[in-house]
Design an enzyme around this catalytic site. Structure first.
Site, PDB file in Angstrom:
ATOM      1  N   ASP A 178      18.277  47.174  27.299  1.00 29.39           N
ATOM      2  CA  ASP A 178      18.491  45.558  27.797  1.00 29.39           C
ATOM      3  C   ASP A 178      17.813  44.754  26.693  1.00 29.39           C
ATOM      4  OD1 ASP A 178      18.259  43.188  28.943  1.00 29.39           O
ATOM      5  OD2 ASP A 178      18.235  43.958  30.882  1.00 29.39           O
ATOM      6  N   ARG A 239      30.476  46.484  36.847  1.00 27.99           N
ATOM      7  CA  ARG A 239      31.734  45.897  36.932  1.00 27.99           C
ATOM      8  C   ARG A 239      32.671  46.861  35.983  1.00 27.99           C
ATOM      9  NH1 ARG A 239      30.303  43.272  40.222  1.00 27.99           N
ATOM     10  NH2 ARG A 239      30.267  40.911  40.341  1.00 27.99           N
ATOM     11  N   GLU A 268      40.806  46.791  39.784  1.00 31.72           N
ATOM     12  CA  GLU A 268      40.085  47.520  40.969  1.00 31.72           C
ATOM     13  C   GLU A 268      41.180  47.203  42.062  1.00 31.72           C
ATOM     14  OE1 GLU A 268      36.007  47.209  41.324  1.00 31.72           O
ATOM     15  OE2 GLU A 268      36.295  46.446  43.367  1.00 31.72           O
ATOM     16  N   HIS A 287      34.311  50.457  45.841  1.00 34.36           N
ATOM     17  CA  HIS A 287      33.352  49.369  45.899  1.00 34.36           C
ATOM     18  C   HIS A 287      32.373  49.224  47.241  1.00 34.36           C
ATOM     19  CE1 HIS A 287      32.676  45.313  43.379  1.00 34.36           C
ATOM     20  NE2 HIS A 287      31.587  45.535  44.107  1.00 34.36           N
TER      21      HIS A 287
END
Length: 329
Positions: A178, A239, A268, A287
């Site tokens: 990160d 995502r 998706e 999901h």
């Protein structure tokens, strides 16, 4: 008492704002009319509104809406990312927004923990292998297990942090990529920071928690996937667009030792006939990681708590600020 409206996708309204949650909100809020969709809002309805209570399918805070709602001061967004509702005009007007992202992050972290521990036992591999053969598979000898295995987290945002806290209870080595996180925060979570290349090359499980931005779209490329450790697992609960899906299919085909657990895809759901449904080393779930059904009541309860703090003149614990939106999901 403040004047308010419920405005959102009404199909999801009872999931987030059940009877108890509405009662808690309405201790401090006079609801002017029954719940509405954004298309049902009119200037007459908005004129006296001070608080909008919303979630998925909530109204975008356009200049037109704001002009019709001169008293609007607070939006309670009982869902995650507020990108779909906030605007430059709402930030300029000073409308405050608080969201339930922490609740959803906690749910995703729970799902991720379960998948990480299962992956370290190669659970899905045995299930799918036995189903394909029609008989039980013998135990292998290459399961990493949960003693000292290395877990790599891509992003230490709210979900990555929640995941790190759960993983820290187990005998695991945690590392993360990160570029924006405060190193002190990472250290407090027991996470060492590494490059993206090192994350993929040295982790037994890589778990994705990054937002989709211009610089992260399809960031999980052929080179990163090909460099993964033998028998490593990739988990995506963030995502689908983070992964170059064509590259993933190719690498999984070339390297049967790798495994992918995809709770999100791009598109998706995957198109019918997608190789993701037939490859032996990938599972696709629809999901599931975020809150489902009445789990979403926790989001409504959080919004009621935030409203109580607002009325009492106390700081909001989950307020969303403009400065944090550039790198949010």
């Amino acid at each position: 008492m403040l004047n308010g409206l419920y405005v959102m996708d009404l199909a999801r309204f009872p999931d987030v704002y059940g009877e108890d949650e509405r009662a808690a909100l309405e201790k401090n809020l006079q609801i002017l009319v029954p719940p509405l969709t954004p298309s049902e809002l009119t200037p007459e309805l908005l004129g006296d509104v001070e608080v909008l209570v919303t979630a998925w399918g909530g109204p975008r805070l356009t200049a037109e809406l704001l002009a019709a709602a001169p008293r609007l001061a607070l939006v309670l967004y009982g869902a995650g990312s507020v990108r779909s509702i906030v605007t430059p005009e709402s930030w300029a007007r000073g409308v405050r927004v608080t969201a339930a992202n922490s609740v959803i992050a906690a749910s995703v972290a729970e799902f991720t923990l379960a998948q990480v521990l299962y992956a370290l036992k190669h659970g899905w591999r045995y299930v799918l292998g036995a189903r394909a053969l029609g008989e039980s598979l013998p135990r292998a000898t290459n399961e990493p297990g949960a003693n000292g295995s290395v877990i790599g987290l891509m992003s230490l945002g709210a979900t990555g942090q929640a995941t790190a806290r759960l993983l820290a209870r187990h005998d695991l080595v945690l590392q993360a990529y990160d570029p924006y996180v405060d190193p002190a925060l990472a250290a407090s979570l027991g996470v060492r920071l590494v490059s993206l290349e090192e994350l993929f090359a040295t982790s037994d499980v890589v778990s994705l928690h990054a937002p989709v931005l211009a610089e992260t779209r399809q960031i999980v490329s052929t080179s990163l996937l090909s460099a993964m450790k033998n028998d490593a697992t990739l988990i995506n609960t963030a995502r689908g667009a983070l992964i170059d899906e064509e590259a993933l299919v190719t690498v999984l085909g070339e390297r049967p030792d790798l495994f992918a657990i995809l709770d999100v895809t791009d598109p998706e759901p995957p198109l019918p006939g997608s190789p993701l449904f037939s490859l032996p080393n990938v599972v696709v779930t629809p999901h599931l990681a975020g809150t489902l059904n009445t789990e979403r009541r926790r989001q409504g309860r959080l919004m009621a708590s935030e409203l109580a703090r607002y009325v009492a003149g106390e700081p909001l614990e989950h307020e969303v600020f403009k400065a944090g939106q550039a790198r949010s999901a």
